[in-house]
Scaffold this motif. Structure first.
Motif, PDB file in Angstrom:
ATOM      1  N   LEU A  27      -0.007   5.840  -5.343  1.00 17.86           N
ATOM      2  CA  LEU A  27      -0.888   5.763  -4.189  1.00 17.86           C
ATOM      3  C   LEU A  27      -0.062   5.788  -2.911  1.00 17.86           C
ATOM      4  O   LEU A  27       1.021   5.219  -2.853  1.00 17.86           O
ATOM      5  CB  LEU A  27      -1.709   4.472  -4.214  1.00 17.86           C
ATOM      6  N   ILE A  29       0.115   4.352   0.638  1.00 18.68           N
ATOM      7  CA  ILE A  29      -0.453   3.212   1.351  1.00 18.68           C
ATOM      8  C   ILE A  29       0.394   2.883   2.573  1.00 18.68           C
ATOM      9  O   ILE A  29       1.628   2.865   2.495  1.00 18.68           O
ATOM     10  CB  ILE A  29      -0.525   1.961   0.448  1.00 18.68           C
ATOM     11  N   MET A  45      -7.692  -4.163  -7.085  1.00 19.88           N
ATOM     12  CA  MET A  45      -8.335  -3.232  -6.164  1.00 19.88           C
ATOM     13  C   MET A  45      -9.401  -2.417  -6.885  1.00 19.88           C
ATOM     14  O   MET A  45      -9.394  -2.316  -8.111  1.00 19.88           O
ATOM     15  CB  MET A  45      -7.318  -2.313  -5.503  1.00 19.88           C
ATOM     16  N   LYS A  48     -11.924   2.978  -7.303  1.00 23.33           N
ATOM     17  CA  LYS A  48     -12.063   4.202  -6.502  1.00 23.33           C
ATOM     18  C   LYS A  48     -10.721   4.656  -5.912  1.00 23.33           C
ATOM     19  O   LYS A  48     -10.523   5.839  -5.690  1.00 23.33           O
ATOM     20  CB  LYS A  48     -13.095   4.022  -5.394  1.00 23.33           C
ATOM     21  N   TYR A  49      -9.798   3.733  -5.681  1.00 22.26           N
ATOM     22  CA  TYR A  49      -8.526   4.108  -5.068  1.00 22.26           C
ATOM     23  C   TYR A  49      -7.643   4.949  -5.982  1.00 22.26           C
ATOM     24  O   TYR A  49      -6.823   5.717  -5.517  1.00 22.26           O
ATOM     25  CB  TYR A  49      -7.765   2.881  -4.578  1.00 22.26           C
ATOM     26  N   GLU A  52      -9.405   8.788  -6.048  1.00 18.73           N
ATOM     27  CA  GLU A  52      -9.354   9.620  -4.855  1.00 18.73           C
ATOM     28  C   GLU A  52      -7.896   9.886  -4.477  1.00 18.73           C
ATOM     29  O   GLU A  52      -7.033   9.045  -4.705  1.00 18.73           O
ATOM     30  CB  GLU A  52     -10.029   8.905  -3.681  1.00 18.73           C
ATOM     31  N   ASN A  54      -5.706  10.216  -1.304  1.00 18.18           N
ATOM     32  CA  ASN A  54      -5.854   9.869   0.095  1.00 18.18           C
ATOM     33  C   ASN A  54      -4.650   9.033   0.520  1.00 18.18           C
ATOM     34  O   ASN A  54      -3.878   8.575  -0.309  1.00 18.18           O
ATOM     35  CB  ASN A  54      -7.143   9.063   0.283  1.00 18.18           C
ATOM     36  N   TYR A  56      -4.090   5.495   2.266  1.00 18.59           N
ATOM     37  CA  TYR A  56      -4.875   4.291   2.535  1.00 18.59           C
ATOM     38  C   TYR A  56      -4.135   3.398   3.512  1.00 18.59           C
ATOM     39  O   TYR A  56      -2.923   3.216   3.401  1.00 18.59           O
ATOM     40  CB  TYR A  56      -5.147   3.533   1.237  1.00 18.59           C
ATOM     41  N   ASP A  71     -15.445  -3.174  -1.996  1.00 15.77           N
ATOM     42  CA  ASP A  71     -14.570  -2.085  -2.419  1.00 15.77           C
ATOM     43  C   ASP A  71     -13.436  -1.869  -1.429  1.00 15.77           C
ATOM     44  O   ASP A  71     -12.430  -1.248  -1.760  1.00 15.77           O
ATOM     45  CB  ASP A  71     -15.352  -0.774  -2.563  1.00 15.77           C
ATOM     46  N   ASP A  72     -13.605  -2.330  -0.201  1.00 12.11           N
ATOM     47  CA  ASP A  72     -12.595  -2.137   0.841  1.00 12.11           C
ATOM     48  C   ASP A  72     -11.643  -3.314   0.961  1.00 12.11           C
ATOM     49  O   ASP A  72     -10.851  -3.392   1.879  1.00 12.11           O
ATOM     50  CB  ASP A  72     -13.266  -1.877   2.189  1.00 12.11           C
ATOM     51  N   ARG A  87      -9.317  -2.540   3.913  1.00 11.36           N
ATOM     52  CA  ARG A  87      -8.991  -1.148   4.215  1.00 11.36           C
ATOM     53  C   ARG A  87      -9.378  -0.855   5.650  1.00 11.36           C
ATOM     54  O   ARG A  87     -10.445  -1.238   6.128  1.00 11.36           O
ATOM     55  CB  ARG A  87      -9.744  -0.212   3.282  1.00 11.36           C
TER      56      ARG A  87
END
Length: 90
Positions: A27, A29, A45, A48-49, A52, A54, A56, A71-72, A87
């Motif tokens: 990830l 981050i 966490m 979803k992380y 996806e 992305n 973060y 979720d955040d 997040r």
């Protein structure tokens, strides 16, 4: 669904985690206004992380942020210390 992930390696913004089934996830981050976690720290966490792709951004969770989606929010356990981050979007 919340996942339990161990941080096993980190470079500038790349964090490699391992789940309880020994599957690894990479990830991107950026931590804002907090001390960066250490290898060996445990993250809880949202699933979803890892689904996806992305970059973060996570920073301090404050009392004003209590309406943030669960979720955040991530939880980090480090050397007998627990803390929560939220997040940041944008």
């Amino acid at each position: 669904k919340m996942l339990k992930l161990e941080l096993i390696k980190k470079t500038k913004y790349d964090y490699i985690f391992r789940d309880t089934n020994n599957k690894e996830y990479n990830l991107n981050i950026i931590f804002i206004d907090v001390v960066e976690p250490n290898v060996g720290d445990i993250f809880y966490m949202s699933e979803k992380y890892i689904r996806e792709i992305n970059i973060y951004n996570f920073g301090p969770l404050t009392n004003e942020d209590l309406n943030v989606s669960t979720d955040d929010i991530i939880k980090i356990v480090s050397d007998n210390r627990e803390y929560y981050l939220q997040r940041y979007y944008g």
